[in-house]
Enzyme design. Structure first.
Site, PDB file in Angstrom:
ATOM      1  CG  ASP A  40      -2.093  -0.859   1.686  1.00  0.00           C
ATOM      2  OD1 ASP A  40      -2.147  -1.371  -0.242  1.00  0.00           O
ATOM      3  OD2 ASP A  40      -2.267  -1.097   2.065  1.00  0.00           O
TER       4      ASP A  40
ATOM      5  CE1 TYR B 179       2.631  -7.280   4.099  1.00  0.00           C
ATOM      6  CE2 TYR B 179       2.677  -9.253   4.211  1.00  0.00           C
ATOM      7  CZ  TYR B 179       2.831  -7.888   4.102  1.00  0.00           C
ATOM      8  OH  TYR B 179       2.052  -7.974   2.361  1.00  0.00           O
TER       9      TYR B 179
ATOM     10  CE1 TYR C  74      -5.702  -6.391  -0.048  1.00  0.00           C
ATOM     11  CE2 TYR C  74      -6.983  -8.381  -0.439  1.00  0.00           C
ATOM     12  CZ  TYR C  74      -6.517  -7.494  -1.048  1.00  0.00           C
ATOM     13  OH  TYR C  74      -6.665  -7.387  -1.927  1.00  0.00           O
TER      14      TYR C  74
END
Ligand code: ZN
Ligand code: ZN
Length: 463
Positions: A280, A348, A420
């Site tokens: 993103d 992440y 996501y």
């Protein structure tokens, strides 16, 4: 004896058919040979056509010598007129046989011009047009006069000729043969750097330059940069009050930072940016970076200094983007990156706000119950306007949660490509099951997200 009997039985098909065709149409050696082009392939069409005419004229001579004069004369006549065969013309003159003089071949001449005679001019044009282009190899193509192609199709159908080569393939080979020594570069059938197309009806040469591909990995060191150019939604890029007449929602993009200098170095007309997934706009991409391939259309230069290119890219971004280890690659690689992005494993780190009080023991239980599971994610609310609404099943390999402050967690996530992560944290109003929020029983919100590693399922270089 057996061979001879068989051959007689098969009625010497080539000669018979050739003679029938010549009775109907004027054909040069080249075109007559092409009609049998897939027979005895290690020779030229011209040689084939000449040989057929020669055997026919020898047969005619032998008929004359044994007294079958009518048949012999008529074959000589055919060869001298429609065959345009010099030895037959000489013989006809010597024997005072009348014949019509033909000059235009039915299959290669149009408006008084033979297409094969255009080759030297085409070669000259092609040499000129490729002067400023860098290439290691080439292929030729052509657009033929449809009328001539049709004539051959009709003739072959009418005479049952099953081994004819097409005019286009014949022409392309002849053009290639004459062009090759002039360009001094080899013909390449698989992946040519350029394709030289001669348009016969328009008498024009077009050069199609194959794209080139550069592979690398990028790191995004600041938030707020989209991966690809993002136009102003109000004016669709035309420029308006809202976007301050820039036509853009964001001033820059990763694709442009990398693509523009690459296009410039190779003097291309455009570029396309292919990446293994995307982060993103507000997410950092750290670690060894995200694999990408830049495709440069119509490059006039093919050999570039990629180390220098990486340096130029890095110098131009003010420390926002970094690339290294650029290398040239092939088209399949770009395709491969996209197709395999969902098989990658991604890591992440996240800063998570929690609406409520937490203690370490709950976090320990939550991270255990979220590790090594498959989650179900319905297309998130925030992207539902551009993605179809489906449920994706994604592997979550490992989740680590650490309390930083009473209402603040630092999380690390190791997940399948395409997960996501923001929704894995918030639960997205029940669209992602389970989630950090659901497991903790408290609303959670991802404040900051960073990709720290992308592991490809197989070596991500596939030249
Ligand atoms: Zn011809
Ligand atoms: Zn605008």
């Amino acid at each position: 004896m057996k061979q001879v009997r068989e051959l007689t039985k098969e009625r010497q098909e080539v000669q018979e058919k050739a003679l029938k065709v010549l009775e109907e149409y004027p054909l040069c050696d080249h075109c007559l040979g092409r009609l049998f082009g897939w027979l005895s392939t290690a020779t030229t069409n011209k040689e084939r056509g000449h040989s057929i005419k020669l055997v026919l004229s020898m047969n005619a001579d032998s008929l004359l010598k044994c007294g079958k004069r009518d048949l012999g004369y008529s074959i000589i006549q055919t060869l001298a007129s429609n065959g345009m065969f010099e030895p037959a013309k000489a013989r006809a003159n010597a024997e005072s046989i009348d014949f019509e003089v033909r000059e235009e071949c039915h299959l290669c001449s149009f408006d008084g011009e033979c297409v094969f005679d255009k080759i030297p001019g085409a070669v000259e044009m092609a040499v000129k047009k490729t002067e400023e282009i860098e290439f290691e190899n080439f292929l030729v193509g052509s657009v033929q006069n449809p009328e001539l192609e049709e004539r051959q199709d009709e003739l072959c159908a009418a005479h049952g000729l099953l081994h004819a080569e097409t005019l286009k393939s014949d022409f392309n080979r002849e053009l290639g043969k004459q062009l090759q020594p002039m360009l001094g570069k080899p013909v390449e059938f698989g992946k040519p750097d350029i394709v030289i197309v001669y348009d016969v009806p328009h008498g024009d040469v077009r050069i199609q330059i194959s794209p080139l591909f550069v592979y690398g990995r990028y790191r995004k060191l600041v938030r707020g940069i989209p991966q690809s150019r993002w136009d102003c939604g109000k004016c669709d890029g035309k420029g308006c009050e809202v976007c301050n007449h820039t036509g853009r929602k964001y001033p820059d993009s990763i694709a442009e930072y990398i693509g523009n200098p690459t296009q410039f170095m190779f003097q291309g007309s455009r570029f396309k940016f292919h990446a293994a997934g995307r982060e993103d706009i507000d997410v950092l991409m750290l670690g060894s970076g995200r694999p990408f391939v830049v495709e440069v259309s119509e490059p006039r230069i093919r050999e570039g200094n990629l180390e220098q290119l990486a340096q130029r890219i890095n110098d131009s971004t003010d420390g926002k983007i970094e690339v290294d280890a650029l290398e040239s690659t092939a088209r399949d690689h770009a395709q491969w990156l996209k197709e395999n992005a969902a098989e990658n494993v991604k890591e992440y780190t996240a800063i998570i706000d929690v609406d409520g009080q937490l203690d370490e023991s709950i976090l320990g239980r939550a991270q255990n119950s979220l590790s090594g599971i498959v989650i179900e994610q319905r297309t998130p609310n925030r992207v539902s306007h551009r993605r179809s609404d489906i449920i994706r099943r994604k592997h979550v390999y490992e989740v680590r949660l650490r309390l930083v402050e009473p209402c603040l967690i630092e999380g690390s996530f190791k997940v399948q490509g395409g997960t996501y992560v923001k929704e894995l944290i918030s639960g997205d109003e029940g669209r992602t099951i389970p989630s950090v929020a659901e497991t903790l029983g408290l609303p959670c919100f991802c404040r900051e997200l960073t990709v720290t590693a992308i592991h490809s399922s197989t070596p991500d270089h596939n030249p």
